[in-house]
Design a protein around this motif. Structure first.
Motif, PDB file in Angstrom:
ATOM      1  N   SER A  17       0.834  -1.206   0.000  1.00  0.00           N
ATOM      2  CA  SER A  17       0.000   0.000   0.000  1.00  0.00           C
ATOM      3  C   SER A  17       0.863   1.250   0.000  1.00  0.00           C
ATOM      4  CB  SER A  17      -0.938   0.027   1.216  1.00  0.00           C
ATOM      5  OG  SER A  17      -0.202   0.237   2.397  1.00  0.00           O
ATOM      6  N   THR A  19       0.228   5.504   0.904  1.00  0.00           N
ATOM      7  CA  THR A  19      -0.666   6.518   1.438  1.00  0.00           C
ATOM      8  C   THR A  19      -0.041   7.888   1.224  1.00  0.00           C
ATOM      9  OG1 THR A  19      -1.360   4.984   3.165  1.00  0.00           O
ATOM     10  CG2 THR A  19      -1.885   7.297   3.525  1.00  0.00           C
ATOM     11  N   THR A  21      -0.178  11.362   2.816  1.00  0.00           N
ATOM     12  CA  THR A  21      -0.678  11.974   4.044  1.00  0.00           C
ATOM     13  C   THR A  21      -1.223  13.385   3.821  1.00  0.00           C
ATOM     14  OG1 THR A  21       1.546  12.746   4.604  1.00  0.00           O
ATOM     15  CG2 THR A  21       0.849  10.613   5.517  1.00  0.00           C
ATOM     16  N   ASN A  24      -5.109  12.070   0.326  1.00  0.00           N
ATOM     17  CA  ASN A  24      -5.283  10.634   0.132  1.00  0.00           C
ATOM     18  C   ASN A  24      -6.415  10.282  -0.837  1.00  0.00           C
ATOM     19  OD1 ASN A  24      -7.500  11.194   1.667  1.00  0.00           O
ATOM     20  ND2 ASN A  24      -6.974   9.825   3.355  1.00  0.00           N
ATOM     21  N   ASP A  27      -5.387   7.420  -3.191  1.00  0.00           N
ATOM     22  CA  ASP A  27      -4.738   6.246  -2.609  1.00  0.00           C
ATOM     23  C   ASP A  27      -5.365   4.942  -3.085  1.00  0.00           C
ATOM     24  OD1 ASP A  27      -3.040   7.923  -1.269  1.00  0.00           O
ATOM     25  OD2 ASP A  27      -3.857   7.522   0.725  1.00  0.00           O
ATOM     26  N   ASN A  31      -3.399   1.974  -5.001  1.00  0.00           N
ATOM     27  CA  ASN A  31      -3.276   0.677  -4.347  1.00  0.00           C
ATOM     28  C   ASN A  31      -3.875  -0.442  -5.191  1.00  0.00           C
ATOM     29  OD1 ASN A  31      -1.777   1.507  -2.097  1.00  0.00           O
ATOM     30  ND2 ASN A  31      -3.612   2.314  -1.140  1.00  0.00           N
TER      31      ASN A  31
END
Length: 135
Positions: A17, A19, A21, A24, A27, A31
């Motif tokens: 994964s 991310t 910050t 997101n 994301d 992923n």
């Protein structure tokens, strides 16, 4: 060396994964891409690490370091740093320092700016450990 208490040079690490910050919102898309286009890290002795994309772990030739992006790592002053080198029109030959943290026996996180990538340790056959990077 302490670095070998953090990473295992006889395994590969699968990115599971990423991310952001700061934002997101993308994301989940990234992923999903990771699932169909796996990325692995392979740490070698003497501060070398290779990033492999779309490899078959059942094929020993796919772990040839010549097929990897070549990076460096070091452990200094209590920090494990991965240095990623790349070429870019604005900076020429550039590098980014990323911080590696061991989360558990089989999980590491690599932090680069606003991005956190999580990797899990995967076994590879012992006979795959024949390669030495040439960078």
């Amino acid at each position: 060396p302490i670095a070998y208490n953090i990473i295992d040079t006889s395994k590969v690490y699968l990115e599971i994964s990423t991310t952001n910050t700061f934002d997101n919102s993308k994301d989940s898309i990234f992923n999903e891409h990771l699932k169909s286009n796996p990325t692995y890290l392979k740490f070698y002795r003497n501060g070398r690490v290779g990033e492999f994309k779309n490899i078959n772990l059942n094929d020993i030739n796919d772990l040839n370091p010549k097929k990897a992006e070549s990076y460096l790592y070091r452990y200094k002053k209590g920090k494990f740093i991965v240095q990623v080198y790349f070429k870019h029109p604005q900076c020429g030959e550039c590098f980014i320092k990323q911080t590696l943290n061991k989360i558990s026996n089989d999980t590491i996180k690599i932090i680069s700016g606003d991005h956190i990538s999580t990797y899990i340790k995967k076994d590879i056959p012992k006979n795959y450990l024949i390669y030495k990077p040439e960078w």
